[in-house]
Design a protein around this motif. Structure first.
Motif, PDB file in Angstrom:
ATOM      1  N   PHE A 178       7.620   7.943   4.365  1.00  0.00           N
ATOM      2  CA  PHE A 178       8.082   8.970   5.151  1.00  0.00           C
ATOM      3  C   PHE A 178       7.358  10.346   5.065  1.00  0.00           C
ATOM      4  O   PHE A 178       6.935  10.488   3.823  1.00  0.00           O
ATOM      5  N   VAL A 179       6.829  10.707   6.280  1.00  0.00           N
ATOM      6  CA  VAL A 179       6.098  12.049   6.245  1.00  0.00           C
ATOM      7  C   VAL A 179       6.638  12.910   7.022  1.00  0.00           C
ATOM      8  O   VAL A 179       7.250  12.864   8.154  1.00  0.00           O
ATOM      9  N   LEU A 228      -1.991  10.651   1.105  1.00  0.00           N
ATOM     10  CA  LEU A 228      -1.545  11.648   1.972  1.00  0.00           C
ATOM     11  C   LEU A 228      -1.344  13.021   1.365  1.00  0.00           C
ATOM     12  O   LEU A 228      -1.369  14.162   1.729  1.00  0.00           O
ATOM     13  N   THR A 229      -0.760  12.965   0.380  1.00  0.00           N
ATOM     14  CA  THR A 229      -0.670  13.974  -0.804  1.00  0.00           C
ATOM     15  C   THR A 229      -1.800  14.947  -0.857  1.00  0.00           C
ATOM     16  O   THR A 229      -1.734  16.206  -0.897  1.00  0.00           O
ATOM     17  N   SER A 241      -5.545   8.158   6.029  1.00  0.00           N
ATOM     18  CA  SER A 241      -5.186   7.315   4.865  1.00  0.00           C
ATOM     19  C   SER A 241      -5.812   5.961   5.325  1.00  0.00           C
ATOM     20  O   SER A 241      -5.416   5.627   6.454  1.00  0.00           O
ATOM     21  N   VAL A 242      -6.595   5.095   4.403  1.00  0.00           N
ATOM     22  CA  VAL A 242      -6.807   3.883   4.905  1.00  0.00           C
ATOM     23  C   VAL A 242      -5.685   2.982   5.191  1.00  0.00           C
ATOM     24  O   VAL A 242      -5.896   1.927   5.855  1.00  0.00           O
ATOM     25  N   TRP A 250       0.765  -1.207  -0.105  1.00  0.00           N
ATOM     26  CA  TRP A 250       0.165   0.037  -0.175  1.00  0.00           C
ATOM     27  C   TRP A 250       0.977   1.258   0.004  1.00  0.00           C
ATOM     28  O   TRP A 250       0.289   2.362   0.062  1.00  0.00           O
ATOM     29  N   GLU A 251       2.381   0.994  -0.101  1.00  0.00           N
ATOM     30  CA  GLU A 251       3.136   2.110   0.002  1.00  0.00           C
ATOM     31  C   GLU A 251       2.777   3.380  -0.903  1.00  0.00           C
ATOM     32  O   GLU A 251       2.336   4.526  -0.520  1.00  0.00           O
ATOM     33  N   LYS A 252       2.517   3.130  -2.073  1.00  0.00           N
ATOM     34  CA  LYS A 252       2.490   4.138  -3.171  1.00  0.00           C
ATOM     35  C   LYS A 252       0.775   4.762  -3.054  1.00  0.00           C
ATOM     36  O   LYS A 252       0.558   5.907  -3.452  1.00  0.00           O
ATOM     37  N   LYS A 253      -0.205   3.810  -2.625  1.00  0.00           N
ATOM     38  CA  LYS A 253      -1.559   4.350  -2.425  1.00  0.00           C
ATOM     39  C   LYS A 253      -1.673   5.370  -1.199  1.00  0.00           C
ATOM     40  O   LYS A 253      -2.132   6.438  -1.472  1.00  0.00           O
TER      41      LYS A 253
END
Length: 154
Positions: free
Chosen positions: A55-56, A20-21, A69-70, A12-15
């Protein structure tokens, strides 16, 4: 603002980064291109460099906003506190991913256990310890980043 590490559901990293973007959170999901082979074809696909991590960058007060984010499971913790990644480490990852894949490096003069400073390539100026030297590769431990780097000889 600090960079934090968010643990996501598998694959789910890209989703999560995309969601988040959209929510206005500064995030970074480092991607690398790999060739994957199926029974009938080969295809280049972009996969995350770190499985299940994004990373956020946000303030301490806004940390709970990522759970909109789900796919977000939790934050990564280190010694009981949310793990903080330094700006220099994020920059090093970005520089490494933006450099060409070919790097000329030689470790002929080094012995196992030597502490070295990398003078070229994506991890320039990083301190490392030589852990293993083989005929086809060598293994370096980048203590400041908490990772092990395997470099192949050509």
């Amino acid at each position: 603002m600090n960079w934090y590490v968010v643990y996501t559901k598998p694959k789910w990293e890209k989703k999560v980064a995309e969601q988040l973007t959209k929510f206005g959170v500064e995030c970074y999901c480092p991607l690398i291109t790999k060739v994957r082979q199926w029974s009938d074809r080969k295809k280049k696909v972009e996969v995350p460099l770190f499985n299940s991590y994004v990373f956020v960058q946000l303030s301490e007060a806004d940390r709970n906003s990522v759970f909109q984010s789900v796919g977000v499971v939790r934050y990564l913790f280190w010694l009981g506190k949310p793990a903080i990644v330094r700006n220099e480490e994020i920059s090093t990852i970005k520089n490494w991913l933006s450099t060409p894949e070919q790097c000329d490096v030689s470790v002929d003069a080094f012995q196992i256990g030597d502490k070295i400073t990398l003078e070229s390539g994506p991890f320039i100026a990083q301190e490392a310890t030589v852990q293993e030297i083989k005929n086809t590769h060598y293994v370096l431990v980048l203590e400041s980043m908490g990772c092990t780097l395997k470099m192949n000889f050509k």
